[in-house]
Design a protein around this motif. Structure first.
Motif, mmCIF file in Angstrom:
data_model
loop_
_atom_site.group_PDB
_atom_site.id
_atom_site.type_symbol
_atom_site.label_atom_id
_atom_site.label_comp_id
_atom_site.label_asym_id
_atom_site.label_seq_id
_atom_site.Cartn_x
_atom_site.Cartn_y
_atom_site.Cartn_z
ATOM 1 N N ILE A 103 0.844 -1.204 0.000
ATOM 2 C CA ILE A 103 0.000 0.000 0.000
ATOM 3 C C ILE A 103 0.876 1.250 0.000
ATOM 4 N N GLU A 104 1.943 1.228 0.779
ATOM 5 C CA GLU A 104 2.867 2.377 0.839
ATOM 6 C C GLU A 104 3.408 2.716 -0.546
ATOM 7 N N ARG A 105 3.874 1.698 -1.259
ATOM 8 C CA ARG A 105 4.431 1.934 -2.599
ATOM 9 C C ARG A 105 3.372 2.524 -3.533
ATOM 10 N N ALA A 106 2.164 1.983 -3.475
ATOM 11 C CA ALA A 106 1.098 2.456 -4.359
ATOM 12 C C ALA A 106 0.702 3.895 -4.034
ATOM 13 N N LEU A 107 0.522 4.202 -2.756
ATOM 14 C CA LEU A 107 0.129 5.563 -2.360
ATOM 15 C C LEU A 107 1.228 6.576 -2.662
ATOM 16 N N GLN A 108 2.470 6.201 -2.423
ATOM 17 C CA GLN A 108 3.580 7.109 -2.714
ATOM 18 C C GLN A 108 3.673 7.388 -4.215
ATOM 19 N N ALA A 109 3.575 6.332 -5.009
ATOM 20 C CA ALA A 109 3.741 6.467 -6.462
ATOM 21 C C ALA A 109 2.641 7.316 -7.090
ATOM 22 N N LYS A 110 1.412 7.121 -6.650
ATOM 23 C CA LYS A 110 0.289 7.784 -7.314
ATOM 24 C C LYS A 110 -0.169 9.081 -6.649
ATOM 25 N N HIS A 111 0.099 9.223 -5.336
ATOM 26 C CA HIS A 111 -0.486 10.363 -4.622
ATOM 27 C C HIS A 111 0.491 11.106 -3.715
ATOM 28 N N ASP A 112 1.746 10.676 -3.683
ATOM 29 C CA ASP A 112 2.742 11.280 -2.798
ATOM 30 C C ASP A 112 2.268 11.286 -1.350
ATOM 31 N N TYR A 138 -2.129 8.827 4.846
ATOM 32 C CA TYR A 138 -3.452 8.415 4.371
ATOM 33 C C TYR A 138 -4.349 8.070 5.558
ATOM 34 N N SER A 139 -3.820 7.291 6.501
ATOM 35 C CA SER A 139 -4.601 6.885 7.678
ATOM 36 C C SER A 139 -5.064 8.090 8.484
ATOM 37 N N LEU A 140 -4.170 9.058 8.656
ATOM 38 C CA LEU A 140 -4.526 10.256 9.406
ATOM 39 C C LEU A 140 -5.623 11.047 8.701
ATOM 40 N N LEU A 141 -5.486 11.249 7.400
ATOM 41 C CA LEU A 141 -6.529 11.946 6.642
ATOM 42 C C LEU A 141 -7.854 11.203 6.745
ATOM 43 N N ASP A 142 -7.796 9.879 6.647
ATOM 44 C CA ASP A 142 -9.014 9.068 6.716
ATOM 45 C C ASP A 142 -9.690 9.202 8.077
ATOM 46 N N VAL A 143 -8.916 9.078 9.146
ATOM 47 C CA VAL A 143 -9.481 9.192 10.503
ATOM 48 C C VAL A 143 -10.097 10.565 10.717
ATOM 49 N N LEU A 144 -9.352 11.607 10.364
ATOM 50 C CA LEU A 144 -9.854 12.965 10.586
ATOM 51 C C LEU A 144 -11.038 13.306 9.688
ATOM 52 N N SER A 145 -11.130 12.684 8.525
ATOM 53 C CA SER A 145 -12.253 12.968 7.627
ATOM 54 C C SER A 145 -13.569 12.417 8.172
ATOM 55 N N ARG A 146 -13.494 11.511 9.119
ATOM 56 C CA ARG A 146 -14.698 10.892 9.695
ATOM 57 C C ARG A 146 -15.247 11.661 10.896
ATOM 58 N N GLN A 147 -14.586 12.752 11.275
ATOM 59 C CA GLN A 147 -15.095 13.571 12.371
ATOM 60 C C GLN A 147 -16.409 14.235 11.960
ATOM 61 N N HIS A 148 -17.160 14.669 12.964
ATOM 62 C CA HIS A 148 -18.414 15.377 12.695
ATOM 63 C C HIS A 148 -18.639 16.403 13.793
ATOM 64 N N ASP A 149 -19.624 17.277 13.580
ATOM 65 C CA ASP A 149 -19.880 18.359 14.528
ATOM 66 C C ASP A 149 -20.771 17.952 15.690
ATOM 67 N N GLY A 150 -21.275 16.735 15.674
ATOM 68 C CA GLY A 150 -22.124 16.280 16.769
ATOM 69 C C GLY A 150 -21.333 16.004 18.036
ATOM 70 N N GLU A 151 -22.032 15.599 19.084
ATOM 71 C CA GLU A 151 -21.392 15.305 20.359
ATOM 72 C C GLU A 151 -20.330 14.219 20.186
ATOM 73 N N LEU A 194 -9.361 16.581 1.508
ATOM 74 C CA LEU A 194 -10.494 15.715 1.158
ATOM 75 C C LEU A 194 -10.415 15.263 -0.294
ATOM 76 N N GLU A 195 -9.995 16.178 -1.168
ATOM 77 C CA GLU A 195 -9.859 15.836 -2.583
ATOM 78 C C GLU A 195 -8.773 14.769 -2.770
ATOM 79 N N LEU A 196 -7.642 14.944 -2.099
ATOM 80 C CA LEU A 196 -6.558 13.967 -2.186
ATOM 81 C C LEU A 196 -7.001 12.621 -1.610
ATOM 82 N N LEU A 197 -7.706 12.648 -0.495
ATOM 83 C CA LEU A 197 -8.194 11.412 0.121
ATOM 84 C C LEU A 197 -9.151 10.681 -0.812
ATOM 85 N N ARG A 198 -10.069 11.417 -1.449
ATOM 86 C CA ARG A 198 -11.001 10.798 -2.409
ATOM 87 C C ARG A 198 -10.246 10.146 -3.569
ATOM 88 N N ALA A 199 -9.212 10.819 -4.036
ATOM 89 C CA ALA A 199 -8.417 10.277 -5.145
ATOM 90 C C ALA A 199 -7.606 9.061 -4.705
#
Length: 152
Positions: free
Chosen positions: A29-38, A44-57, A111-116
């Motif tokens: 996964i590291e090789r693939a993410l580095q090659a295609k998305h830097d 990636y994991s950090l972006l994914d975790v933080l993207s799941r936050q919400h404004d609720g309690e 978010l755009e990078l994470l979607r890609a």
């Protein structure tokens, strides 16, 4: 138990197989993410975790919770957040109800990078699991991973 105890040996062998599977998957996964998305796997994991936050309690994570979710120390997580913030992928701001608290959100660019990157991550995961399933020692672990259905 002694070092030659068959149960300990089996346990050690199981742990080694699990560690091997994890290492193979993460490296692929590291090789693939580095090659295609830097991006690294940790980024990636950090972006994914933080993207799941919400404004609720309970919707915003404290840095310790983020660190636990990405399996890093708090200081390593803070450095990772800073690097991604410097790249414009994360934003930090003061908690509106507690001025001592700082929240971190994924920016629009993040978010755009994470979607890609998501399809790349999923494809690399699938490829590495398929390859590992061909190894008789790893095949049972692959089946166990595929059977997991963890509620969100």
């Amino acid at each position: 138990m002694t070092a030659t105890d068959p149960a300990l040996t089996a346990l050690s062998q199981g742990w080694c197989a699990l560690s091997l599977l994890h290492g193979k998957i993460e490296a692929h996964i590291e090789r693939a993410l580095q090659a295609k998305h830097d991006l690294s796997v940790r980024e990636y994991s950090l972006l994914d975790v933080l993207s799941r936050q919400h404004d609720g309690e309970g919707g915003h994570l404290q840095m310790k919770q983020v660190a636990d979710a990405v399996v890093l120390s708090q200081s390593a997580t803070t450095r990772l957040v800073t690097r991604l913030e410097d790249r414009g992928l994360l934003l930090r701001y003061l908690c509106p109800t507690d001025r001592r608290g700082i929240y971190t959100n994924v920016s629009d660019a993040g978010l755009e990078l994470l979607r890609a990157a998501r399809p790349t991550n999923e494809a690399a995961l699938r490829e590495s699991l398929d390859t590992a399933a061909e190894n008789p020692e790893l095949a049972p672990l692959v089946r166990a991973v595929e059977a997991l259905r963890i509620p969100a």
